[in-house]
Motif scaffolding. Structure first.
Motif, short mmCIF file in Angstrom:
data_model
loop_
_atom_site.label_atom_id
_atom_site.label_comp_id
_atom_site.label_asym_id
_atom_site.label_seq_id
_atom_site.Cartn_x
_atom_site.Cartn_y
_atom_site.Cartn_z
N UNK A 36 52.75 34.81 44.31
CA UNK A 36 52.47 34.80 42.87
C UNK A 36 52.58 33.39 42.29
N UNK A 37 53.54 32.62 42.77
CA UNK A 37 53.66 31.22 42.34
C UNK A 37 52.45 30.42 42.80
N UNK A 38 52.03 30.66 44.03
CA UNK A 38 50.88 29.95 44.59
C UNK A 38 49.61 30.26 43.78
N UNK A 39 49.39 31.54 43.48
CA UNK A 39 48.21 31.94 42.71
C UNK A 39 48.26 31.32 41.31
N UNK A 40 49.43 31.29 40.70
CA UNK A 40 49.57 30.66 39.39
C UNK A 40 49.17 29.19 39.46
N UNK A 41 49.61 28.50 40.48
CA UNK A 41 49.26 27.09 40.64
C UNK A 41 47.78 26.91 40.93
N UNK A 42 47.16 27.85 41.63
CA UNK A 42 45.71 27.84 41.83
C UNK A 42 44.98 27.96 40.48
N UNK A 84 35.16 31.62 34.70
CA UNK A 84 35.43 33.06 34.76
C UNK A 84 35.16 33.61 36.15
N UNK A 85 34.06 33.19 36.75
CA UNK A 85 33.68 33.69 38.07
C UNK A 85 34.71 33.34 39.14
N UNK A 86 35.31 32.17 39.03
CA UNK A 86 36.32 31.78 40.03
C UNK A 86 37.52 32.70 39.96
N UNK A 87 37.99 33.00 38.75
CA UNK A 87 39.13 33.90 38.64
C UNK A 87 38.75 35.31 39.07
N UNK A 88 37.54 35.73 38.76
CA UNK A 88 37.07 37.04 39.22
C UNK A 88 37.08 37.08 40.75
N UNK A 89 36.61 36.01 41.38
CA UNK A 89 36.63 35.95 42.85
C UNK A 89 38.06 35.96 43.39
N UNK A 90 38.97 35.35 42.66
CA UNK A 90 40.37 35.36 43.08
C UNK A 90 40.93 36.78 43.05
N UNK A 91 40.61 37.51 41.98
CA UNK A 91 41.07 38.91 41.88
C UNK A 91 40.46 39.74 43.01
N UNK A 92 39.16 39.61 43.21
CA UNK A 92 38.49 40.36 44.26
C UNK A 92 39.04 40.00 45.64
N UNK A 155 49.85 43.35 38.74
CA UNK A 155 50.24 43.49 40.15
C UNK A 155 51.28 42.45 40.57
N UNK A 156 51.79 41.72 39.58
CA UNK A 156 52.80 40.68 39.81
C UNK A 156 52.33 39.63 40.81
N UNK A 157 51.04 39.26 40.69
CA UNK A 157 50.46 38.23 41.53
C UNK A 157 50.30 36.91 40.79
N UNK A 158 50.90 36.84 39.61
CA UNK A 158 50.96 35.58 38.86
C UNK A 158 52.40 35.40 38.40
#
Length: 166
Positions: A36-42, A84-92, A155-158
């Protein structure tokens, strides 16, 4: 030309952070808090890189607009769509690596259908032509960006923790 612009600019906005987050899942899947920390930094990298792209594009907006044969507003909207598309791709991507095909499929099909319906309405019903198609891409991207972000959060991924080690 708008979709070409979005595809081109996504490379510079995203810096492939969604793939990095997917790869990191396999290293950190036992430590969800660290992931979650890693994704936040991404996401921070995404914000910074998109801001830089936006500022550079503002400086060269006349040139970019002429080359692409798009209005200045559409050029800037393209940057927002790329973001927006990059974050959508991250979620997917996180659903994909976590083997959640139902969530992945529902999200992606819903995004595609929303894109289709909004585009058809704006282009055919309101006769908005190119602007209708651009907004038909923009509105679903913005909506699903919010849904994707909230889903990552739920999902506690951030985890809002700045970490420069990554």
């Amino acid at each position: 030309m708008f979709t070409i612009w979005v595809s081109f600019i996504t490379v510079f906005c995203g810096l492939n952070v969604f793939s990095a987050a997917d790869r990191k899942y396999f290293e950190l899947k036992e430590d969800k808090n660290e992931l979650a920390k890693y994704i936040y930094n991404c996401i921070l990298i995404l914000l910074i890189s998109t801001s830089l792209v936006f500022m550079i594009s503002i400086l060269f907006i006349d040139f970019i607009s002429t080359i692409l044969n798009l209005g200045k507003t559409l050029v800037l909207i393209g940057i927002v769509v790329a973001f927006c598309n990059v974050l959508i791709q991250m979620r997917l991507g996180q659903w994909q690596v976590q083997n959640s095909p139902i969530k992945f499929g529902i999200f992606l099909i819903s995004l595609s259908l929303t894109n289709l319906v909004v585009s058809l309405f704006l282009v055919v019903s309101l006769n908005m032509q190119i602007e209708g198609r651009v907004f038909g891409i923009f509105f679903p991207a913005a909506i699903f960006f919010i849904i994707g972000f909230l889903s990552l959060w739920k999902d506690k991924l951030i985890s809002p923790t700045l970490c420069v080690i990554y």
